[in-house]
Design an enzyme around this catalytic site. Structure first.
Site, mmCIF file in Angstrom:
data_model
loop_
_atom_site.group_PDB
_atom_site.id
_atom_site.type_symbol
_atom_site.label_atom_id
_atom_site.label_comp_id
_atom_site.label_asym_id
_atom_site.label_seq_id
_atom_site.Cartn_x
_atom_site.Cartn_y
_atom_site.Cartn_z
ATOM 1 N N ASN A 110 1.801 58.858 20.546
ATOM 2 C CA ASN A 110 2.126 60.291 20.346
ATOM 3 C C ASN A 110 3.389 60.820 21.392
ATOM 4 O O ASN A 110 3.631 61.331 20.072
ATOM 5 C CB ASN A 110 0.690 61.306 20.758
ATOM 6 C CG ASN A 110 0.816 62.338 20.800
ATOM 7 O OD1 ASN A 110 1.135 63.155 19.699
ATOM 8 N ND2 ASN A 110 1.036 62.933 21.974
ATOM 9 N N TYR A 149 16.282 64.020 15.433
ATOM 10 C CA TYR A 149 14.373 63.905 14.632
ATOM 11 C C TYR A 149 14.471 63.403 13.929
ATOM 12 O O TYR A 149 13.373 62.343 14.472
ATOM 13 C CB TYR A 149 14.310 65.166 15.432
ATOM 14 C CG TYR A 149 12.725 65.223 15.274
ATOM 15 C CD1 TYR A 149 11.991 64.662 16.107
ATOM 16 C CD2 TYR A 149 11.979 65.572 14.099
ATOM 17 C CE1 TYR A 149 11.203 64.982 15.872
ATOM 18 C CE2 TYR A 149 10.674 66.035 13.797
ATOM 19 C CZ TYR A 149 9.956 65.531 15.122
ATOM 20 O OH TYR A 149 8.292 65.616 14.939
ATOM 21 N N THR A 198 2.547 73.780 19.246
ATOM 22 C CA THR A 198 3.198 73.790 20.485
ATOM 23 C C THR A 198 4.337 73.969 21.141
ATOM 24 O O THR A 198 4.730 74.060 20.645
ATOM 25 C CB THR A 198 3.234 71.487 20.143
ATOM 26 O OG1 THR A 198 4.152 71.501 19.799
ATOM 27 C CG2 THR A 198 1.605 71.005 19.855
HETATM 28 P P1 NAP Z 1 4.361 68.544 22.676
HETATM 29 O O1 NAP Z 1 3.620 69.693 23.254
HETATM 30 O O2 NAP Z 1 5.320 68.852 23.073
HETATM 31 O O3 NAP Z 1 4.268 67.000 23.510
HETATM 32 C C1 NAP Z 1 4.760 66.640 23.808
HETATM 33 C C2 NAP Z 1 4.816 64.613 24.453
HETATM 34 O O4 NAP Z 1 5.482 64.115 24.818
HETATM 35 C C3 NAP Z 1 4.139 65.731 26.106
HETATM 36 O O5 NAP Z 1 2.787 65.348 26.245
HETATM 37 C C4 NAP Z 1 5.701 65.154 26.819
HETATM 38 O O6 NAP Z 1 4.658 64.910 27.807
HETATM 39 C C5 NAP Z 1 5.314 63.943 26.001
HETATM 40 N N1 NAP Z 1 6.500 63.130 26.330
HETATM 41 C C6 NAP Z 1 8.132 62.964 25.818
HETATM 42 N N2 NAP Z 1 8.918 62.289 26.675
HETATM 43 C C7 NAP Z 1 7.795 61.159 26.943
HETATM 44 C C8 NAP Z 1 8.320 60.385 28.196
HETATM 45 N N3 NAP Z 1 9.415 59.950 28.194
HETATM 46 N N4 NAP Z 1 7.012 59.732 28.246
HETATM 47 C C9 NAP Z 1 6.089 60.027 28.136
HETATM 48 N N5 NAP Z 1 5.663 60.845 27.875
HETATM 49 C C10 NAP Z 1 6.693 61.452 26.952
HETATM 50 O O7 NAP Z 1 4.120 68.076 21.180
HETATM 51 P P2 NAP Z 1 3.834 67.755 20.347
HETATM 52 O O8 NAP Z 1 4.239 69.020 19.342
HETATM 53 O O9 NAP Z 1 2.205 67.619 20.881
HETATM 54 O O10 NAP Z 1 3.890 66.348 19.690
HETATM 55 C C11 NAP Z 1 3.318 65.674 19.825
HETATM 56 C C12 NAP Z 1 4.144 64.151 18.631
HETATM 57 O O11 NAP Z 1 3.754 65.190 17.915
HETATM 58 C C13 NAP Z 1 5.250 63.901 18.900
HETATM 59 O O12 NAP Z 1 5.696 62.698 18.505
HETATM 60 C C14 NAP Z 1 6.514 64.919 18.065
HETATM 61 O O13 NAP Z 1 7.231 64.285 17.459
HETATM 62 C C15 NAP Z 1 5.312 65.133 16.951
HETATM 63 N N6 NAP Z 1 4.824 66.084 15.874
HETATM 64 C C16 NAP Z 1 5.276 66.766 15.988
HETATM 65 C C17 NAP Z 1 4.645 68.357 15.270
HETATM 66 C C18 NAP Z 1 5.011 70.240 15.741
HETATM 67 O O14 NAP Z 1 4.424 70.693 14.082
HETATM 68 N N7 NAP Z 1 4.504 69.662 17.090
HETATM 69 C C19 NAP Z 1 5.087 67.844 13.981
HETATM 70 C C20 NAP Z 1 5.293 66.306 13.516
HETATM 71 C C21 NAP Z 1 5.219 65.437 14.222
HETATM 72 P P3 NAP Z 1 5.970 65.845 29.119
HETATM 73 O O15 NAP Z 1 5.262 67.377 29.768
HETATM 74 O O16 NAP Z 1 5.915 65.123 30.690
HETATM 75 O O17 NAP Z 1 7.371 66.520 28.651
#
Ligand code: NAP
Length: 245
Positions: A88, A168, A203
Site C-alpha cells: 500500500n 505519479y 488522506t
Molecule cells: P497517505 O495517507 O499519504 O499514506 C501513505 C503511506 O505510505 C504512509 O503510511 C506513508 O508513511 C507510507 N510510505 C510512503 N513512503 C514509504 C516508504 N518509503 N516506506 C514505507 N512506507 C512509506 O496516503 P493514502 O492515500 O493512504 O495512500 C495509500 C496508497 O493508496 C498509495 O499507494 C496511493 O498511491 C494509493 N492511492 C491513494 C488515493 C487517494 O485518493 N488517497 C487514490 C488512489 C491511490 P509515512 O507516514 O512514514 O509517510
C-alpha cells in the site's frame, strides 16, 4: 500450521493502509503494521490493538533493501509465514500549482523518487516476502494502485479525471504492468496477485481532498487480500469492478 491468517500491510500507519490493517484485523487476521517511522508505527499498533486487532509493528522503509530484508526476518520470527501482503505504501511526488506534474518540465530525480517507492518498493517487498507467502495455503498479494494508472482512462478525454501527473500516474501504470508479469510468473503456484484502486480518498496524500473515506478506500484491497482459491489474478479492480488497463 496455525489457523490464524497473517497479513502484512505496508504504509499502514495512516490513511488507507491503516484501514486495510484494521479491516483485515476485524476479519481475524494477525496484522503486521509496516511503517518506517517508529512513533507513527507504534501509535498505529496501539490504536489497532485497542480496537481488537492482533497487530504487531514491522519497521519498514520500502525504498531500503536492508530495511526490507530485516522486515522479512521479523515477520518470519513473529509469524513464520504470510497469507496476505498488501503493498500500500505510495507517494505522489512533488507537484506544481494545481497538483500538476508537467511532463514538459519534469524533474527526472522526482520521477526516480516516485518509482523508487511506488514500483521498486513493491518489487523489493514482494520478493523479500515471497518465501513466507509460499508457506501459506492461499497466498494473496495486493498492489494498491490508482485508476490514474489506467492508460485507457488517461487517454480518453471523456473520462480523464484530475490533473496531469507525469510522474505519479505512470508509476501506477508500471505497477499495474508489473503486477501482470508477477501473475504470469506465479500462475499455478496458488498465489493470487492483483492491483486495486481505492478511489479518491481523503488522506494526507491529497491534502484530505476526496469524497471517499479511508475505510471505503480499503474495501477493494481487503476484498483482493481475502480472495477465495481460484479467484482472479493479474487483474485491476475498483469497487465497481474491473478497471481497464
Ligand atoms: P497517505 O495517507 O499519504 O499514506 C501513505 C503511506 O505510505 C504512509 O503510511 C506513508 O508513511 C507510507 N510510505 C510512503 N513512503 C514509504 C516508504 N518509503 N516506506 C514505507 N512506507 C512509506 O496516503 P493514502 O492515500 O493512504 O495512500 C495509500 C496508497 O493508496 C498509495 O499507494 C496511493 O498511491 C494509493 N492511492 C491513494 C488515493 C487517494 O485518493 N488517497 C487514490 C488512489 C491511490 P509515512 O507516514 O512514514 O509517510
Amino acid at each position: 500450521m496455525s489457523e490464524t491468517r497473517i497479513a502484512l500491510v505496508t504504509g499502514a500507519n495512516k490513511g488507507i493502509g491503516y484501514e486495510i490493517a484494521a479491516g483485515l484485523g476485524a476479519l481475524g487476521y494477525r496484522v503486521g503494521v509496516g511503517a518506517r517511522d517508529e512513533a507513527r508505527r507504534e501509535s498505529a499498533v496501539e490504536k489497532l490493538r485497542a480496537a481488537g486487532t492482533d497487530a504487531f509493528g514491522v519497521p519498514l522503509d520500502v525504498t531500503s533493501d536492508r530495511s526490507v530484508t530485516v522486515a522479512a526476518e521479523l515477520v518470519e520470527r513473529e509469524a513464520g509465514r504470510l497469507d496476505a501482503l498488501v503493498n500500500n505504501a505510495g507517494v505522489s511526488g512533488e507537484t506544481g500549482p494545481g497538483w500538476v506534474q508537467d511532463p514538459t518540465t519534469l524533474d527526472l530525480d522526482l520521477v526516480r523518487a516516485v518509482l523508487e517507492t511506488n514500483v521498486f518498493g513493491v518489487v523489493r517487498v514482494t520478493n523479500a516476502m515471497l518465501p513466507l507467502l509460499r508457506r501459506s495455503p492461499s497466498p494473496r498479494i495486493v498492489n494498491v494502485s490508482s485508476s490514474v494508472g489506467s492508460v485507457t482512462r488517461q487517454a480518453d478525454p471523456a473520462v480523464q479525471v484530475g490533473p496531469v501527473m507525469a510522474a505519479y500516474a505512470p508509476s501506477k501504470s508500471y505497477l499495474n504492468a508489473v503486477t501482470v508479469q508477477y501473475a504470469r510468473q506465479l500462475a499455478d503456484t496458488g498465489i493470487l496477485i492483483n492491483a486495486a484502486c481505492p478511489g479518491l480518498v481523503a488522506t494526507d496524500f491529497n491534502g484530505f481532498h476526496g469524497p471517499r473515506t479511508p475505510e471505503q478506500g480499503a474495501a477493494t484491497p481487503i476484498r483482493l487480500a481475502t480472495l477465495p482459491d481460484g479467484g482472479p489474478s493479474g487483474a485491476f479492480f475498483e469497487d465497481a469492478g474491473v478497471v481497464p488497463w
